[in-house]
Design a protein around this motif. Structure first.
Motif, PDB file in Angstrom:
ATOM      1  N   TYR A 164       0.945  -1.340  -0.085  1.00 23.78           N
ATOM      2  CA  TYR A 164       0.271   0.174   0.399  1.00 23.78           C
ATOM      3  C   TYR A 164       0.785   1.321   0.594  1.00 23.78           C
ATOM      4  O   TYR A 164       0.115   2.416  -0.386  1.00 23.78           O
ATOM      5  CB  TYR A 164      -0.746  -0.101   1.333  1.00 23.78           C
ATOM      6  CG  TYR A 164      -1.868  -1.245   1.314  1.00 23.78           C
ATOM      7  CD1 TYR A 164      -2.621  -1.520   0.178  1.00 23.78           C
ATOM      8  CD2 TYR A 164      -1.191  -2.429   2.159  1.00 23.78           C
ATOM      9  CE1 TYR A 164      -3.683  -2.717   0.187  1.00 23.78           C
ATOM     10  CE2 TYR A 164      -2.469  -3.431   2.159  1.00 23.78           C
ATOM     11  CZ  TYR A 164      -3.227  -3.463   1.339  1.00 23.78           C
ATOM     12  OH  TYR A 164      -3.838  -4.334   0.975  1.00 23.78           O
ATOM     13  N   SER A 165       2.069   1.441   0.161  1.00 20.95           N
ATOM     14  CA  SER A 165       3.141   1.813  -0.138  1.00 20.95           C
ATOM     15  C   SER A 165       4.609   1.605   0.405  1.00 20.95           C
ATOM     16  O   SER A 165       4.794   1.052   0.951  1.00 20.95           O
ATOM     17  CB  SER A 165       3.111   3.735   1.857  1.00 20.95           C
ATOM     18  OG  SER A 165       3.386   4.429   1.701  1.00 20.95           O
ATOM     19  N   GLU A 183      -6.610  -5.636   5.852  1.00 17.61           N
ATOM     20  CA  GLU A 183      -5.654  -4.511   5.104  1.00 17.61           C
ATOM     21  C   GLU A 183      -5.331  -4.070   5.539  1.00 17.61           C
ATOM     22  O   GLU A 183      -4.099  -2.705   5.101  1.00 17.61           O
ATOM     23  CB  GLU A 183      -6.737  -4.453   3.472  1.00 17.61           C
ATOM     24  CG  GLU A 183      -7.500  -3.881   3.379  1.00 17.61           C
ATOM     25  CD  GLU A 183      -8.483  -3.441   2.635  1.00 17.61           C
ATOM     26  OE1 GLU A 183      -9.023  -2.278   2.149  1.00 17.61           O
ATOM     27  OE2 GLU A 183      -8.211  -4.035   1.347  1.00 17.61           O
ATOM     28  N   ASN A 184      -5.863  -3.174   7.137  1.00 13.76           N
ATOM     29  CA  ASN A 184      -5.250  -1.568   7.834  1.00 13.76           C
ATOM     30  C   ASN A 184      -4.298  -2.219   8.211  1.00 13.76           C
ATOM     31  O   ASN A 184      -4.315  -3.355   9.500  1.00 13.76           O
ATOM     32  CB  ASN A 184      -6.499  -0.745   8.137  1.00 13.76           C
ATOM     33  CG  ASN A 184      -7.145  -0.759   7.025  1.00 13.76           C
ATOM     34  OD1 ASN A 184      -7.324  -0.099   6.292  1.00 13.76           O
ATOM     35  ND2 ASN A 184      -8.749  -1.083   7.016  1.00 13.76           N
TER      36      ASN A 184
END
Length: 286
Positions: A164-165, A183-184
Motif C-alpha cells: 500500500y505504500s 488490509e489496514n
C-alpha cells in the motif's frame, strides 16, 4: 497580596519553561542514542547442518524451540538443554518457508509468497495440515510471523515493498477466528524515521527489510529484526520506535528468527552463510 500573586505566577511560568527544556533535552538525547545501544550475547548454540539456513523459530515449553529452514517443509524441535534436534515434523513439500508461530497445539508457518500453513495438533500423530492465503504475494517477499496470544491473532510484516505504500512497512493482523488478513495495518514503521536515517535509500522501502517479528511477553513491545543489514528495532504499542540496535555480523551473519521465553529472555537465530547456523541468547542494554 498582588505582589505575592505575581511572584507565584512568575515562579510557575519559569518552572514550566524549565520542565519543557528538560523534556526537550531528554527527547534529543533519546534520539541521539538510537543505534548506539549495546547488547550482550550470553550463550550460543551451534546448530547442525540441517539448520544451517534456519529461517524462523518459536518458543515451546521445557526449553525447546520450534524451528524451520527455508527449503524443507519440516518443523525441527530443538532442545536447548541437550543441544540437539529431538523431533522432526513434516508438514509440506519443499518450499521457501520463512516464519513460524505457535498457538497452543497448532503451528503456523509462513511461506515467502504469503501463504500460511496451519498444522493442527502439530506434535501429535493425528496432525492435520491446511493452508490459507494472505493479501501478499511473492513480490512482497514475506518472512515475519508471530503469535499475538492476547488478541488471538497472527502478526506479519512485508520484507520488501509494502503493498500500500513505499513510505512504510505495515504490521498486519490475521485474526485466527476468521483467518482473513486485515488490509489496514495495526501500526506502521516509517521508512523516514530517525532511527533509519543512516540507512535511508533512494527507494524508501529498501531502508528497512524485516526478517522476523516477536512480541515481548511482559512489556507488549514489538521487536522487529532485519537480516540483510543486521539490526533490531523495538516499538511500543503505538508504533513509536523506542530503541534501535545494530547487530555485529560476527555474531549475526544473517539474523532471521526471533522469539522470547515466557520470562522475557530473548533468543535470536542466524543463518550460517556457509558455516553453521546458530541460536543466541541475548541481553539488550536499556
Amino acid at each position: 497580596m498582588n505582589h505575592i500573586k505575581k511572584y507565584i505566577i512568575g515562579f510557575f511560568a519559569v518552572l514550566t519553561i524549565m520542565l519543557a527544556m528538560i523534556s526537550c533535552k531528554r527527547a534529543i538525547d533519546d534520539s541521539e542514542n538510537l543505534g548506539k545501544k549495546k547488547y550482550t550475547v550470553n550463550r550460543e548454540w551451534k546448530l547442525p547442518h540441517t539448520l544451517e539456513e534456519i529461517s524462523g523459530m518459536a518458543w515451546l515449553p521445557n526449553n525447546k524451540l520450534a524451528c524451520i529452514e527455508d527449503e524443507d517443509g519440516i518443523i525441527f524441535i530443538y532442545d536447548l538443554k541437550t543441544e540437539k534436534i529431538v523431533e522432526q515434523i513434516k508438514f509440506g513439500t519443499a518450499g521457501d518457508y520463512e516464519g513460524i508461530a505457535i498457538d497452543k497445539e497448532d503451528a503456523y508457518i509462513l511461506r515467502s509468497d504469503g501463504v500460511i500453513f496451519q498444522v493442527a495438533r502439530f506434535r501429535e500423530s493425528g496432525k492435520e495440515t491446511s493452508h490459507f492465503k494472505t493479501l501478499f504475494s511473492i513480490k512482497n517477499n514475506m518472512e515475519s510471523l508471530t503469535m499475538d496470544s492476547k488478541n488471538n491473532r497472527l502478526i506479519t510484516i512485508t520484507k520488501d515493498r509494502d503493498p500500500y505504500s513505499d513510505d512504510y512497512k505495515g504490521l498486519y493482523q490475521i485474526p485466527l477466528d476468521t483467518k482473513e488478513m486485515d488490509e489496514n495495518p495495526i501500526m506502521k514503521i516509517s521508512m523516514k524515521d530517525d532511527a533509519l536515517k543512516e540507512y535511508q535509500k533512494k527507494k524508501a522501502y529498501k531502508s528497512f527489510n524485516p526478517s522476523d517479528v516477536a512480541i515481548h511477553p511482559i512489556t507488549g513491545d514489538y521487536y522487529v529484526l532485519e537480516g540483510k543489514t543486521p539490526r533490531l528495532i523495538i516499538m511500543d504499542k503505538t508504533g513509536a520506535i523506542k530503541n534501535f540496535y545494530k547487530l555485529d555480523k560476527k555474531n549475526f551473519p544473517q539474523p532471521e528468527g526471533i522469539t522470547f521465553a515466557p520470562d522475557g529472555t530473548l533468543y535470536i537465530s542466524t543463518e550460517g552463510q556457509g558455516k553453521h547456523g546458530a541460536i543466541l541468547e541475548v541481553t539488550l542494554d536499556k
